[in-house]
Enzyme design. Sequence first.
Site, PDB file in Angstrom:
ATOM      1  N   GLY A 135       0.824  -1.196   0.000  1.00 61.18           N
ATOM      2  CA  GLY A 135       0.000   0.000   0.000  1.00 61.18           C
ATOM      3  C   GLY A 135       0.862   1.251   0.000  1.00 61.18           C
ATOM      4  N   CYS A 136       0.257   2.371  -0.370  1.00 66.32           N
ATOM      5  CA  CYS A 136       1.019   3.619  -0.466  1.00 66.32           C
ATOM      6  C   CYS A 136       1.516   4.063   0.908  1.00 66.32           C
ATOM      7  CB  CYS A 136       0.180   4.710  -1.125  1.00 66.32           C
ATOM      8  SG  CYS A 136      -1.473   4.904  -0.429  1.00 66.32           S
TER       9      CYS A 136
END
Lengths: 344, 344, 344, 344
Positions: free
Chosen positions: B147-148
């Site tokens: 995920g970012c």
Amino acid sequence: MKVGIIGATGYGGLELIRLLHNHQEVENIDLFTSSEEGIQFSNKYTHLMNIHDQPLLKIENDKLANYDVIFTSTPSGVSTELLPPLIGAGPKLIDLSGDFRLKDATEYVQWYKKTPAPPEAIAKSVYGLTEWNEEAIQQAQLIANPGCYPTAVLLSVLPLIKENLIDASGLVIDAKSGISGAGNKPNQMTHFSETNENTAIYKIHEHQHIPEIEQAISNFAGKTSPVTFTTHLVPMTRGIISTSYAPVTSGVTEQQLTNALEETYANHPFVRIIKETNKFGTNQVYGSNFCDIHVRLDPRTNRATIVSVIDNLVKGAAGQAIQNMNVQFGLDQMTGLQQVPLFI
Amino acid sequence: MKVGIIGATGYGGLELIRLLHNHQEVENIDLFTSSEEGIQFSNKYTHLMNIHDQPLLKIENDKLANYDVIFTSTPSGVSTELLPPLIGAGPKLIDLSGDFRLKDATEYVQWYKKTPAPPEAIAKSVYGLTEWNEEAIQQAQLIANPGCYPTAVLLSVLPLIKENLIDASGLVIDAKSGISGAGNKPNQMTHFSETNENTAIYKIHEHQHIPEIEQAISNFAGKTSPVTFTTHLVPMTRGIISTSYAPVTSGVTEQQLTNALEETYANHPFVRIIKETNKFGTNQVYGSNFCDIHVRLDPRTNRATIVSVIDNLVKGAAGQAIQNMNVQFGLDQMTGLQQVPLFI
Amino acid sequence: MKVGIIGATGYGGLELIRLLHNHQEVENIDLFTSSEEGIQFSNKYTHLMNIHDQPLLKIENDKLANYDVIFTSTPSGVSTELLPPLIGAGPKLIDLSGDFRLKDATEYVQWYKKTPAPPEAIAKSVYGLTEWNEEAIQQAQLIANPGCYPTAVLLSVLPLIKENLIDASGLVIDAKSGISGAGNKPNQMTHFSETNENTAIYKIHEHQHIPEIEQAISNFAGKTSPVTFTTHLVPMTRGIISTSYAPVTSGVTEQQLTNALEETYANHPFVRIIKETNKFGTNQVYGSNFCDIHVRLDPRTNRATIVSVIDNLVKGAAGQAIQNMNVQFGLDQMTGLQQVPLFI
Amino acid sequence: MKVGIIGATGYGGLELIRLLHNHQEVENIDLFTSSEEGIQFSNKYTHLMNIHDQPLLKIENDKLANYDVIFTSTPSGVSTELLPPLIGAGPKLIDLSGDFRLKDATEYVQWYKKTPAPPEAIAKSVYGLTEWNEEAIQQAQLIANPGCYPTAVLLSVLPLIKENLIDASGLVIDAKSGISGAGNKPNQMTHFSETNENTAIYKIHEHQHIPEIEQAISNFAGKTSPVTFTTHLVPMTRGIISTSYAPVTSGVTEQQLTNALEETYANHPFVRIIKETNKFGTNQVYGSNFCDIHVRLDPRTNRATIVSVIDNLVKGAAGQAIQNMNVQFGLDQMTGLQQVPLFI
């Protein structure tokens, strides 16, 4: 009431004009300058055409003494010299700079790198966090109006510290501000192309609002411990969001945290406790004197996340200054400060 | 190399196209869709005119099996169904969604509120935090691309936790993201007029990236304790800044913290350790695959402040996915990823 | 190829570095300065760490003569003095300032309020609007790279004027630019808090790009008449949108207007004619060297509305400069300029 | 005064609440809805907590008839049905939509693609461009409040057309608006990531405000000719800047143009004529009911450039609606509308 503003060309000064212009008890606003005497103010700031067209006046102590209240919205180190001669004279004095906030002059020197105000002047100044110091403000001639960050931080954490619901020694405060907090002087930190589409941290562990926060926690909540406080610039003009984290005292529930906030501010019209929300942001107070607060307990870590939002130029500067003026003059706190948040 | 992208209309997909278009080893990019078959892509996204004018293709497993690599950039719960049939078939699989990241299916259900992928598929997936898992990535068919937020957080805190320089149990992470992280589906949270001039906190203590961060801290640094992690939306399109706070182990110096970061990433071209800086922001990595990290020790509180910035669509999504593809195919990690940050 | 850049600290210079860094034929980039000799460039601009860490070099004609090409990205009046000594020497010269664009020195004096370059230097300079002057550029040593506004304007209106489809004497051009066009020097016009949430018109009828546009219309389309041209600042960093209005010649159809554009640019890869669109904006070329053009005929007024968008720092400055370099050196125009627009 | 608002959840409605809340003559504000009856409004819009906590009421004609004034701020085609039954009943009616603006029903059908209001209702409506129609407004029950773009355009060009100083048949109007003009319904046109860092043209030659502008030029200045009018979206929330171009009548000077504007608006407090300025932008009226106008004559082309700025939600919608209410009720026009522009 006759009002004088020194430092009107800064953003704090402009916001004072915006708000005071519609204040029912103010009949006259005069602007003072050290360098631009005679300039018609609305020529410099077109948005004030037909609103404030008078020329800027020269700062002279004789003249200043005739006002009911003088606001100073000047860079650090200026009101240090301007205000002491007026102490004991007629006008109430409300200083929006940091010059009279720290009671310990050595701390001022350490964090501001400037010469402090005379000790007797500092001794007479009263810290203008209205909701926490109303009685003293009422008696005071000289108000040290709080910094923008401290206002957002303190209103949200003081009740929880005072009630021993959170552990002040574990307090971590992550604050984010719009760019107007940096004032109206152009520099690389406020240059559009390098500020837009950029969120940045600055002055890590070195922000001059740190001792101000610690002093107020000590004075109003009785706890003395250093706090971790960092500041970020986000690409918007107005607004501060302060996100604080602290371990809760064993057994404390989210409901207790919320209750402490609600009880503390039950009779304070500018502080709103938001209970359920999916999104809690600065635009809900934009242009207004509100401070909104939201608290959540993380059951996985037993830490509280305490969030607050203000408009840095209103509750964080000019609005709170006027709120303090209202208190000093025995007016309803909301006089002239009933602006509804713009939101969009 | 022949590349297929499923979910090209989302922002992760668009960014894959942007970066792969100039990747030296990629000769063909095909886009697959579940609902818009036949539509010429550059009619939908004008910026790709003369760059990707081909029509969208229908998702069919037979066809997909002929590609060298398939990227899925789809909403939660989609690749859960799309990818298992392709496991063991020809193409390498790189999933940009959260569907294969959590090894514990009950955590997936709890945080994503969806049906998890089949256990045998999850078992085969490899977490694609390139700098920390390169060997496993090299062997893997199926990559769960991070995920970012976890990318920004983990790269900055893992070295310090692993070396016992900070106390993971006291870790507080305050993350701020541009709006593109919310994807391309319009809703009130991404509506310009309510997002502009607004910084907001959302999903307090409930973000699905929390278990992903904790799992990685456990796997890569050997510490299991819940973390406090909050997320904010700031009014910009791209960029994440993660500010983490943790008590340092007694006696640890700022220099040791910096050294640990520098040593860990000495041979990793996309992680840059910034030593002295007045302002540290997301624009210094804009449009690039860099993750910049800065650490400071607060001597007053004995806590470290650890800051990192990434472009959420590049190192936080498409860029890292391509970096993983490069590793899987034995290419230099930087192939196709040498974009210089735009900065302005 | 060895490249020298004078004025690297400005935004045009930074963008040259961003684009040249990935140019296949460039093996060396050196940066020259008049005042910051010896400073490590990536200390000043952190985003270039590990990309351009070399120190700034002192400007010395001997050294400059050894480069294959010198770019000057300097304020008005600087390359006027820097470049003439290098004419006839080894390097190709590409000037991004306005100093060599106007053939009539009295116009330069009138609009730029500076001393013009020597007449023989002006005589040797070739206007670098690549799509319209390719042959001359190929032969030239000294290129006067076009202004950002003129590039957007001229590419869109020249074909229609040249083909007598619109009446140049009735041409009204309304241009809007992001703030980066104003450069990297902080001032009140670029100060975030006064620029954000503000769209403003400036330099009404007085912009120095007016004579440049008129000169090019005369040279490339054979019509001499003054144009109305205004410029606006919009709160974004990059991008120009130029909206031009002109009466169409009697009987001309929208299809003819579109055809003229398509035919003119059939073999020019950086100009894209967009036919049907609901929304036509600067983000479709963001970060790329494209110029997109769209034309519509208003049957109610018999006027054409001609719109074009560019990234002011790429096609409007550094990108076109590199495109010209490619032409000068016989390379494919797209070498090093294949960046896909970021769009988001 | 008792006020009812239908369509309060839209941005026009929210702005009515913001402004009416501090209107001295308004004692009660009720909000009506077709679909969200019973919802506490400040739960939906947190910024109104402690300001408007009442539940939304169901729309019922009996109830509506008891108000002094009803504002409708609804999408096209809604007030067409809601208002006719109330004509002749008690309340003044002020419609912020376009449903009652066009006197020619076939034009409404052509531009709005909806069923027009009944002819007798249209016949009774009065166009609420306050400065140009005050007498009729005073007598009217039903006000068709002007569109945001027409307000900015008409106030600036009408005096010059009426006095024959410019040629209306050559009028070209290039308007730019903040995104809030597109309302509160999320869609791709208002999605932050595709709107931020983007300036775009839309609805070229097809905007429904074109016939409204032409009708007003005919009615108030006696000239009937089609105008060229285009609209752009710029990445800000509030504000419109309209830049109009027209040939001046032979011999006319810039001074005459300025004089005509000053004389026309000498007694109109919300229109300010700005004479000398380097930069003229939307932030000088932000949050206020002002319309600022600036005119310049280009001696090289003999065309005038006429610029005006408004806050699209105030003078372009809710503010002008309240101004019209003040006129209808015989109050000073400025009642409740003395907000000072925020500027920053």
